[in-house]
Scaffold this motif. Structure first.
Motif, mmCIF file in Angstrom:
data_model
loop_
_atom_site.group_PDB
_atom_site.id
_atom_site.type_symbol
_atom_site.label_atom_id
_atom_site.label_comp_id
_atom_site.label_asym_id
_atom_site.label_seq_id
_atom_site.Cartn_x
_atom_site.Cartn_y
_atom_site.Cartn_z
ATOM 1 N N ALA A 1 0.851 -1.183 0.000
ATOM 2 C CA ALA A 1 0.000 0.000 0.000
ATOM 3 C C ALA A 1 0.889 1.235 0.000
ATOM 4 O O ALA A 1 1.987 1.221 0.573
ATOM 5 N N ASP A 2 0.415 2.284 -0.638
ATOM 6 C CA ASP A 2 1.209 3.510 -0.705
ATOM 7 C C ASP A 2 1.577 4.028 0.687
ATOM 8 O O ASP A 2 2.652 4.602 0.884
ATOM 9 N N SER A 3 0.683 3.831 1.636
ATOM 10 C CA SER A 3 0.885 4.375 2.982
ATOM 11 C C SER A 3 2.060 3.736 3.723
ATOM 12 O O SER A 3 2.536 4.294 4.714
ATOM 13 N N VAL A 4 2.523 2.571 3.267
ATOM 14 C CA VAL A 4 3.604 1.883 3.975
ATOM 15 C C VAL A 4 4.859 1.699 3.124
ATOM 16 O O VAL A 4 5.879 1.214 3.639
ATOM 17 N N LYS A 5 4.791 2.068 1.861
ATOM 18 C CA LYS A 5 5.957 1.896 0.981
ATOM 19 C C LYS A 5 7.160 2.641 1.535
ATOM 20 O O LYS A 5 7.065 3.791 1.966
ATOM 21 N N GLY A 6 8.295 1.960 1.521
ATOM 22 C CA GLY A 6 9.524 2.556 2.025
ATOM 23 C C GLY A 6 9.710 2.411 3.524
ATOM 24 O O GLY A 6 10.784 2.706 4.050
ATOM 25 N N ARG A 7 8.658 1.974 4.213
ATOM 26 C CA ARG A 7 8.747 1.799 5.675
ATOM 27 C C ARG A 7 8.571 0.343 6.094
ATOM 28 O O ARG A 7 9.223 -0.113 7.038
ATOM 29 N N PHE A 8 7.696 -0.378 5.420
ATOM 30 C CA PHE A 8 7.412 -1.774 5.756
ATOM 31 C C PHE A 8 8.027 -2.688 4.703
ATOM 32 O O PHE A 8 8.100 -2.334 3.518
ATOM 33 N N THR A 9 8.452 -3.863 5.138
ATOM 34 C CA THR A 9 9.002 -4.862 4.222
ATOM 35 C C THR A 9 8.378 -6.210 4.520
ATOM 36 O O THR A 9 8.406 -6.666 5.673
ATOM 37 N N ILE A 10 7.834 -6.835 3.487
ATOM 38 C CA ILE A 10 7.279 -8.174 3.626
ATOM 39 C C ILE A 10 8.285 -9.171 3.068
ATOM 40 O O ILE A 10 8.958 -8.915 2.068
ATOM 41 N N SER A 11 8.419 -10.307 3.751
ATOM 42 C CA SER A 11 9.340 -11.338 3.307
ATOM 43 C C SER A 11 8.767 -12.699 3.663
ATOM 44 O O SER A 11 7.821 -12.801 4.451
ATOM 45 N N ILE A 12 9.350 -13.741 3.075
ATOM 46 C CA ILE A 12 8.840 -15.087 3.320
ATOM 47 C C ILE A 12 9.997 -16.049 3.481
ATOM 48 O O ILE A 12 11.034 -15.920 2.807
ATOM 49 N N ASP A 13 9.835 -16.992 4.397
ATOM 50 C CA ASP A 13 10.782 -18.076 4.592
ATOM 51 C C ASP A 13 10.031 -19.359 4.263
ATOM 52 O O ASP A 13 9.256 -19.854 5.078
ATOM 53 N N ASN A 14 10.246 -19.860 3.055
ATOM 54 C CA ASN A 14 9.494 -21.030 2.614
ATOM 55 C C ASN A 14 9.845 -22.276 3.423
ATOM 56 O O ASN A 14 9.006 -23.166 3.572
ATOM 57 N N ALA A 15 11.051 -22.350 3.946
ATOM 58 C CA ALA A 15 11.433 -23.505 4.748
ATOM 59 C C ALA A 15 10.596 -23.580 6.022
ATOM 60 O O ALA A 15 10.351 -24.669 6.556
ATOM 61 N N LYS A 16 10.162 -22.421 6.507
ATOM 62 C CA LYS A 16 9.359 -22.352 7.722
ATOM 63 C C LYS A 16 7.891 -22.064 7.430
ATOM 64 O O LYS A 16 7.093 -21.945 8.358
ATOM 65 N N ASN A 17 7.550 -21.902 6.147
ATOM 66 C CA ASN A 17 6.169 -21.539 5.768
ATOM 67 C C ASN A 17 5.704 -20.304 6.542
ATOM 68 O O ASN A 17 4.561 -20.247 7.009
ATOM 69 N N THR A 18 6.589 -19.348 6.664
ATOM 70 C CA THR A 18 6.320 -18.175 7.491
ATOM 71 C C THR A 18 6.560 -16.895 6.703
ATOM 72 O O THR A 18 7.574 -16.767 6.017
ATOM 73 N N VAL A 19 5.627 -15.967 6.841
ATOM 74 C CA VAL A 19 5.766 -14.646 6.246
ATOM 75 C C VAL A 19 5.969 -13.634 7.359
ATOM 76 O O VAL A 19 5.448 -13.800 8.472
ATOM 77 N N TYR A 20 6.771 -12.629 7.074
ATOM 78 C CA TYR A 20 7.113 -11.600 8.055
ATOM 79 C C TYR A 20 6.708 -10.224 7.527
ATOM 80 O O TYR A 20 6.711 -9.980 6.324
ATOM 81 N N LEU A 21 6.410 -9.343 8.443
ATOM 82 C CA LEU A 21 6.208 -7.943 8.104
ATOM 83 C C LEU A 21 7.090 -7.123 9.028
ATOM 84 O O LEU A 21 6.814 -7.022 10.228
ATOM 85 N N GLN A 22 8.162 -6.597 8.477
ATOM 86 C CA GLN A 22 9.043 -5.714 9.230
ATOM 87 C C GLN A 22 8.533 -4.290 9.085
ATOM 88 O O GLN A 22 8.429 -3.782 7.969
ATOM 89 N N MET A 23 8.203 -3.683 10.198
ATOM 90 C CA MET A 23 7.636 -2.340 10.189
ATOM 91 C C MET A 23 8.623 -1.379 10.816
ATOM 92 O O MET A 23 8.943 -1.503 12.001
ATOM 93 N N ASN A 24 9.124 -0.454 10.023
ATOM 94 C CA ASN A 24 10.075 0.563 10.489
ATOM 95 C C ASN A 24 9.460 1.953 10.352
ATOM 96 O O ASN A 24 8.460 2.139 9.665
ATOM 97 N N LEU A 25 10.077 2.917 11.006
ATOM 98 C CA LEU A 25 9.616 4.322 10.950
ATOM 99 C C LEU A 25 8.112 4.401 11.183
ATOM 100 O O LEU A 25 7.378 5.067 10.458
ATOM 101 N N MET A 26 7.682 3.715 12.202
ATOM 102 C CA MET A 26 6.262 3.593 12.457
ATOM 103 C C MET A 26 5.653 4.925 12.883
ATOM 104 O O MET A 26 6.327 5.776 13.501
ATOM 105 N N LYS A 27 4.366 5.058 12.543
ATOM 106 C CA LYS A 27 3.623 6.273 12.841
ATOM 107 C C LYS A 27 2.389 5.914 13.668
ATOM 108 O O LYS A 27 1.896 4.778 13.593
#
Length: 127
Positions: free
Chosen positions: A61-87
């Motif tokens: 979403a435009d509101s989180v671009k540049g601040r949040f990062t989504i990633s996935i670890d397929n070995a663990k079947n886990t998705v992450y959301l790293q949230m930086n510069l939070m408001k």
């Protein structure tokens, strides 16, 4: 069926960081996208970010671009959301979800385009 177990969240200060995790189990072979949505008090649930199961495609979403990062670890079947510069306006209940069929952004950015949902986790950002 896909089961989603969320962890992380809590309280952060403005400008701070938090990381959310979402572990998938069950029919993970049927997942095309995993995404994060959020719902603030009195507002509708909204799209935050998504990632293809292979990890090759992401969208935000435009509101989180540049601040949040989504990633996935397929070995663990886990998705992450790293949230930086939070408001403070990031304060919401965050939900992970899966889309279990093909389709582009007109599907995975919509609540009714997703198939399975986690229970949600509260994120509060203080000013």
């Amino acid at each position: 069926q896909v089961q989603l177990v969320q962890s992380g969240g809590g309280l952060a200060q403005s400008g701070g960081s938090l990381r959310l995790s979402c572990a998938a189990s069950g029919r993970t072979g049927s997942i095309y996208f995993m995404g994060w949505f959020r719902q603030a008090p009195g507002k509708e649930r909204e799209f935050v970010a998504t990632i293809s199961w292979s990890g090759s495609n992401t969208d935000y979403a435009d509101s989180v671009k540049g601040r949040f990062t989504i990633s996935i670890d397929n070995a663990k079947n886990t998705v992450y959301l790293q949230m930086n510069l939070m408001k403070p306006e990031d304060t919401a209940v965050y939900y992970c979800a899966t889309r279990n069929s093909p389709g582009g952004s007109k599907y995975y950015t919509k609540v009714d385009g997703m198939n399975y949902w986690g229970a949600g986790t509260l994120v509060t950002v203080s000013s």
